[in-house]
Design an enzyme around this catalytic site. Structure first.
Site, mmCIF file in Angstrom:
data_model
loop_
_atom_site.group_PDB
_atom_site.id
_atom_site.type_symbol
_atom_site.label_atom_id
_atom_site.label_comp_id
_atom_site.label_asym_id
_atom_site.label_seq_id
_atom_site.Cartn_x
_atom_site.Cartn_y
_atom_site.Cartn_z
ATOM 1 N N GLY A 152 -7.401 -15.824 -0.915
ATOM 2 C CA GLY A 152 -6.143 -15.716 -0.185
ATOM 3 C C GLY A 152 -5.751 -14.260 -0.124
ATOM 4 N N THR B 26 -5.524 -0.675 7.541
ATOM 5 C CA THR B 26 -6.841 -1.182 7.934
ATOM 6 C C THR B 26 -6.844 -1.401 9.444
ATOM 7 O OG1 THR B 26 -7.040 -2.262 5.802
ATOM 8 C CG2 THR B 26 -8.489 -3.061 7.558
ATOM 9 N N CYS C 14 -5.284 -9.760 3.131
ATOM 10 C CA CYS C 14 -6.343 -8.979 3.789
ATOM 11 C C CYS C 14 -7.595 -9.749 4.185
ATOM 12 C CB CYS C 14 -6.730 -7.807 2.892
ATOM 13 S SG CYS C 14 -5.384 -6.620 2.762
ATOM 14 N N VAL D 198 0.831 -1.205 0.000
ATOM 15 C CA VAL D 198 0.000 0.000 0.000
ATOM 16 C C VAL D 198 0.866 1.255 0.000
ATOM 17 C CG1 VAL D 198 -1.638 1.335 1.397
ATOM 18 C CG2 VAL D 198 -1.986 -1.113 1.078
ATOM 19 N N GLU E 50 -7.804 2.201 2.616
ATOM 20 C CA GLU E 50 -7.318 1.958 1.256
ATOM 21 C C GLU E 50 -8.066 0.768 0.659
ATOM 22 O OE1 GLU E 50 -5.096 3.612 -0.779
ATOM 23 O OE2 GLU E 50 -6.095 2.164 -2.063
ATOM 24 N N PHE E 51 -8.441 0.892 -0.614
ATOM 25 C CA PHE E 51 -9.214 -0.184 -1.262
ATOM 26 C C PHE E 51 -8.475 -0.809 -2.446
ATOM 27 C CE2 PHE E 51 -12.087 2.809 0.774
ATOM 28 C CZ PHE E 51 -12.826 1.963 1.588
#
Ligand code: NAD
Length: 448
Positions: free
Chosen positions: A272, A128, A275, A16, A161-162
């Site tokens: 998998g 996250t 996250c 990220v 964050e996506f």
């Protein structure tokens, strides 16, 4: 380094943080990347990415050459910038609950560095984190270590964050929304202004919320997507026992209903990546602390865990008992176009195969170095897909790499000891592989 108003620092140069930093720099925003991992920083300083992500290498090289992106392990350089993103890892503890140690440590060090800073600084929690972390964990640590009042001289936001690994750069450049959770207008506006600079007239919809709502949006998003995967795998396991039924056609048909949507309806070996499992476990654990038992989320996780067994059952149907059987595993990464093997379904399947006495020979175009660290000598690694297949009693396609798609019936027939093929990713059209002993997740065949 001189203070540079409007510049950005990012703490945590993983998937990220590094992709976000490279993307900021690509739009001319001066960015300082910070990490405790010195090797990682060394590589980034040379313009080399310590992880694989499409487009990242060239973007990073340009950014470093133009001095728009610098990397350091000295967190005090964050004070030369106006905004700091926290993108450190938030792993699971043994009981599934979130481990906030990295966030706490990074916040404390950042706060200490900010003590002497005279001008306003915004801190953004992009990692996250469970609802309440920004206000109940980050806020007090930051206030104490910086000796500043949060909301006035230091701002604070949650901004989940996506991005998806494999398309991280493109997702960062074209997100479907931006969620900003803030307690005060100045923090929210400062961050929105940065995104306005970054996206210009293409600024996506910005949803302003409380920090807790923003934090929950991220978990809700991952829980929904994971549930969609476990849902279609449930249908796949039913379809598998009905000759003439193909789950892919079921998915295509239901996906056309806009209430359902077609994405994340691909049956396979289970989800998998770093996250979904981690975040579902954290959300389950968090819900239980609130005295609510989220049965649905447990079922999503349980179904996913079981899916590896379903893949191995398909193998056993073709080969019989696995003891001493040579099984080729094509693909280790949790999905194509990444070298990430965290929580990859391949690892669950390989563990089961080894338990049953099989010899595993694995190949992946990018993920072997990471897999070797985890699997050591327990499996053999092949130099390419063709040598993995040599003499094998069965092949399982575990990752949807494009190069595996090119393997034809004749390749399997020429190379394998016995041409048993399990398509766990639904990469192949079953009609074209009829000359092989073929099985695929969710593809109904006559029960033996
Ligand atoms: N990977 C994804 O696809 C993805 C997508 C969306 C959100 N997220 C979330 O973003 C966060 C980061 O994920 P990631 O996959 O990039 O993690 P990662 O493990 O790839 O990278 C984390 C980095 O943080 C560094 N770090 C840890 N503690 C530090 C500290 N105190 N100071 C400086 N650096 C420190 C580590 O050395 C590492 O380089 C997590 O909360 C994750 O859940 C990840």
């Amino acid at each position: 380094m001189k203070p540079r108003p409007g510049s950005v620092s990012v703490i945590g140069m993983g998937y990220v943080g590094l992709c976000t930093s490279a993307a900021f720099a690509s739009k001319g925003i001066r960015t300082v990347g910070i990490d405790i991992d010195e090797k990682r920083i060394d590589l980034i300083q040379q313009g080399r990415a310590p992880l694989y992500e499409p487009q990242l290498d060239s973007m990073l090289k340009k950014a470093v050459t133009k001095k728009l992106l610098t990397a350091t392990n000295d967190i005090s350089h964050a004070t030369d910038t106006s905004l700091t993103f926290l993108t450190v890892g938030t792993p699971s503890r043994k009981d599934g609950s979130i481990d906030l140690t990295n966030i706490e440590r990074a916040t404390e060090e950042l706060g200490t560095a900010l003590r002497e800073k005279q001008s306003y600084h915004l801190v953004i929690v992009k990692s996250t984190v469970i609802p309440g972390t920004t206000n109940k964990t980050v806020n007090p640590i930051l206030a104490k270590s910086s000796s500043k009042t949060i909301g006035t001289s230091v701002g604070l936001c949650a901004n989940p964050e996506f991005l998806k690994e494999g398309t991280a750069i493109s997702d960062t450049l074209h997100p479907d929304k931006i969620v900003i959770g803030a307690n005060d207008k100045k923090s929210a506006n400062t961050l929105k202004q940065l995104y306005r600079r970054f996206y210009g007239k293409n600024l996506p919809t910005v949803i302003l919320t409380s920090p807790e709502t923003a934090e929950l949006v991220k978990y809700a998003s991952n829980a929904f997507l994971a549930t969609k995967v476990s849902f279609i795998n449930t249908i796949a396991n039913i379809a598998q026992s009905i000759p003439g039924v193909d789950v892919n056609q079921v998915a295509e048909a239901i996906g056309r209903d806009p209430r359902i949507g077609s994405l994340f309806l691909k049956a396979g070996p289970g989800y998998g990546g770093s996250c979904f499992h981690k975040d579902l476990q954290a959300l389950i654990n968090f819900s239980e602390d609130l005295s609510y038992s989220p049965i649905l989320l447990r079922a999503t996780e349980g179904t996913n865990e079981q899916q590896a067994e379903k893949v191995v059952e398909l193998v056993e149907k073709l080969t019989g008992p696995l003891d001493q059987k040579r099984i080729a595993v094509l693909g280790l990464a949790f999905k194509k176009d990444t070298d990430d093997i965290r929580e990859a379904a391949s690892l669950r399947v390989i563990t089961l195969l080894l338990k049953k006495g099989a010899q595993v020979i694995a190949y992946d175009p990018l993920a072997i170095p990471n897999a070797r660290k985890q699997l050591g000598e327990t499996v053999e690694f092949a130099k390419d897909e063709h040598s993995a297949l040599k003499g094998a009693d069965c092949c399982i396609v575990m990752t949807e790499w494009s190069q595996f798609e090119k393997l034809q019936t004749k390749d399997y027939l020429a190379l394998m000891g016995t041409p048993n093929l399990v398509d766990a990713r639904r990469l192949y059209n079953p009609n074209e592989y009829g000359a092989l002993n073929f099985a695929a997740v969710g593809f109904g065949t006559q029960q033996q």
